[in-house]
Design a protein around this motif. Structure first.
Motif, PDB file in Angstrom:
ATOM      1  N   ARG A  18       0.865  -1.189   0.000  1.00  0.00           N
ATOM      2  CA  ARG A  18       0.000   0.000   0.000  1.00  0.00           C
ATOM      3  C   ARG A  18       0.894   1.229   0.000  1.00  0.00           C
ATOM      4  O   ARG A  18       1.873   1.288   0.732  1.00  0.00           O
ATOM      5  CB  ARG A  18      -0.871   0.031   1.251  1.00  0.00           C
ATOM      6  CG  ARG A  18      -1.902  -1.050   1.301  1.00  0.00           C
ATOM      7  CD  ARG A  18      -2.694  -1.040   2.574  1.00  0.00           C
ATOM      8  NE  ARG A  18      -2.769   0.280   3.174  1.00  0.00           N
ATOM      9  CZ  ARG A  18      -3.228   0.518   4.387  1.00  0.00           C
ATOM     10  NH1 ARG A  18      -3.636  -0.460   5.133  1.00  0.00           N
ATOM     11  NH2 ARG A  18      -3.274   1.738   4.866  1.00  0.00           N
ATOM     12  N   TRP A  19       0.557   2.212  -0.811  1.00  0.00           N
ATOM     13  CA  TRP A  19       1.320   3.447  -0.871  1.00  0.00           C
ATOM     14  C   TRP A  19       0.502   4.558  -0.257  1.00  0.00           C
ATOM     15  O   TRP A  19      -0.685   4.707  -0.545  1.00  0.00           O
ATOM     16  CB  TRP A  19       1.672   3.789  -2.318  1.00  0.00           C
ATOM     17  CG  TRP A  19       2.580   2.775  -2.927  1.00  0.00           C
ATOM     18  CD1 TRP A  19       2.228   1.677  -3.667  1.00  0.00           C
ATOM     19  CD2 TRP A  19       4.001   2.735  -2.810  1.00  0.00           C
ATOM     20  NE1 TRP A  19       3.334   0.970  -4.028  1.00  0.00           N
ATOM     21  CE2 TRP A  19       4.444   1.596  -3.515  1.00  0.00           C
ATOM     22  CE3 TRP A  19       4.937   3.541  -2.193  1.00  0.00           C
ATOM     23  CZ2 TRP A  19       5.786   1.254  -3.615  1.00  0.00           C
ATOM     24  CZ3 TRP A  19       6.269   3.206  -2.289  1.00  0.00           C
ATOM     25  CH2 TRP A  19       6.676   2.069  -3.000  1.00  0.00           C
ATOM     26  N   ASP A  20       1.135   5.358   0.590  1.00  0.00           N
ATOM     27  CA  ASP A  20       0.456   6.495   1.199  1.00  0.00           C
ATOM     28  C   ASP A  20       0.097   7.520   0.124  1.00  0.00           C
ATOM     29  O   ASP A  20       0.812   7.690  -0.850  1.00  0.00           O
ATOM     30  CB  ASP A  20       1.351   7.160   2.244  1.00  0.00           C
ATOM     31  CG  ASP A  20       1.571   6.280   3.453  1.00  0.00           C
ATOM     32  OD1 ASP A  20       2.589   6.479   4.123  1.00  0.00           O
ATOM     33  OD2 ASP A  20       0.735   5.412   3.738  1.00  0.00           O
ATOM     34  N   TRP A  21      -1.008   8.211   0.334  1.00  0.00           N
ATOM     35  CA  TRP A  21      -1.438   9.263  -0.574  1.00  0.00           C
ATOM     36  C   TRP A  21      -0.720  10.553  -0.205  1.00  0.00           C
ATOM     37  O   TRP A  21      -0.653  10.925   0.965  1.00  0.00           O
ATOM     38  CB  TRP A  21      -2.942   9.478  -0.465  1.00  0.00           C
ATOM     39  CG  TRP A  21      -3.754   8.422  -1.142  1.00  0.00           C
ATOM     40  CD1 TRP A  21      -3.939   7.139  -0.726  1.00  0.00           C
ATOM     41  CD2 TRP A  21      -4.492   8.564  -2.340  1.00  0.00           C
ATOM     42  NE1 TRP A  21      -4.748   6.472  -1.608  1.00  0.00           N
ATOM     43  CE2 TRP A  21      -5.112   7.326  -2.600  1.00  0.00           C
ATOM     44  CE3 TRP A  21      -4.704   9.621  -3.216  1.00  0.00           C
ATOM     45  CZ2 TRP A  21      -5.915   7.116  -3.715  1.00  0.00           C
ATOM     46  CZ3 TRP A  21      -5.517   9.410  -4.314  1.00  0.00           C
ATOM     47  CH2 TRP A  21      -6.103   8.163  -4.560  1.00  0.00           C
ATOM     48  N   THR A  22      -0.216  11.265  -1.195  1.00  0.00           N
ATOM     49  CA  THR A  22       0.381  12.569  -0.946  1.00  0.00           C
ATOM     50  C   THR A  22      -0.725  13.625  -1.009  1.00  0.00           C
ATOM     51  O   THR A  22      -1.810  13.376  -1.557  1.00  0.00           O
ATOM     52  CB  THR A  22       1.456  12.907  -1.994  1.00  0.00           C
ATOM     53  OG1 THR A  22       0.825  13.000  -3.285  1.00  0.00           O
ATOM     54  CG2 THR A  22       2.555  11.862  -2.030  1.00  0.00           C
ATOM     55  N   GLU A  23      -0.436  14.785  -0.470  1.00  0.00           N
ATOM     56  CA  GLU A  23      -1.405  15.887  -0.530  1.00  0.00           C
ATOM     57  C   GLU A  23      -1.698  16.270  -1.978  1.00  0.00           C
ATOM     58  O   GLU A  23      -2.828  16.582  -2.331  1.00  0.00           O
ATOM     59  CB  GLU A  23      -0.887  17.093   0.246  1.00  0.00           C
ATOM     60  CG  GLU A  23      -0.878  16.890   1.756  1.00  0.00           C
ATOM     61  CD  GLU A  23      -2.273  16.704   2.329  1.00  0.00           C
ATOM     62  OE1 GLU A  23      -3.219  17.378   1.871  1.00  0.00           O
ATOM     63  OE2 GLU A  23      -2.416  15.860   3.229  1.00  0.00           O
ATOM     64  N   ALA A  24      -0.668  16.231  -2.820  1.00  0.00           N
ATOM     65  CA  ALA A  24      -0.841  16.582  -4.236  1.00  0.00           C
ATOM     66  C   ALA A  24      -1.773  15.588  -4.938  1.00  0.00           C
ATOM     67  O   ALA A  24      -2.623  15.986  -5.739  1.00  0.00           O
ATOM     68  CB  ALA A  24       0.506  16.625  -4.937  1.00  0.00           C
TER      69      ALA A  24
END
Length: 73
Positions: A18-24
């Motif tokens: 799972r990859w964390d979501w960035t603000e962008a």
């Protein structure tokens, strides 16, 4: 002597990485939703699985556009 692995944004679960979501990415997803972009296209543009778009939208309280398909499909 074992080397320590570097920490990354990747988390491993039973379902896979799972990859964390960035603000962008989150901002980009919300912009695409406001433009009534189909969910599949949002997933392609963000390079994520369609199911991850549905999940993140639900967690963030974002309403995705309905699927524009004929009732006979």
């Amino acid at each position: 002597m074992a080397k320590k692995a570097k920490k990354s944004a990747q988390k491993v679960s039973a379902a896979g990485p799972r990859w964390d979501w960035t603000e962008a990415e989150l901002k980009n997803m919300k912009t695409l939703v406001k433009q009534n972009t189909p969910t599949r296209l949002i997933a392609m543009k963000l390079k994520r699985a369609v199911i991850s778009i549905y999940g993140k939208a639900a967690r963030e309280g974002v309403s995705l556009p309905p699927t524009n398909r004929s009732p006979r499909d």
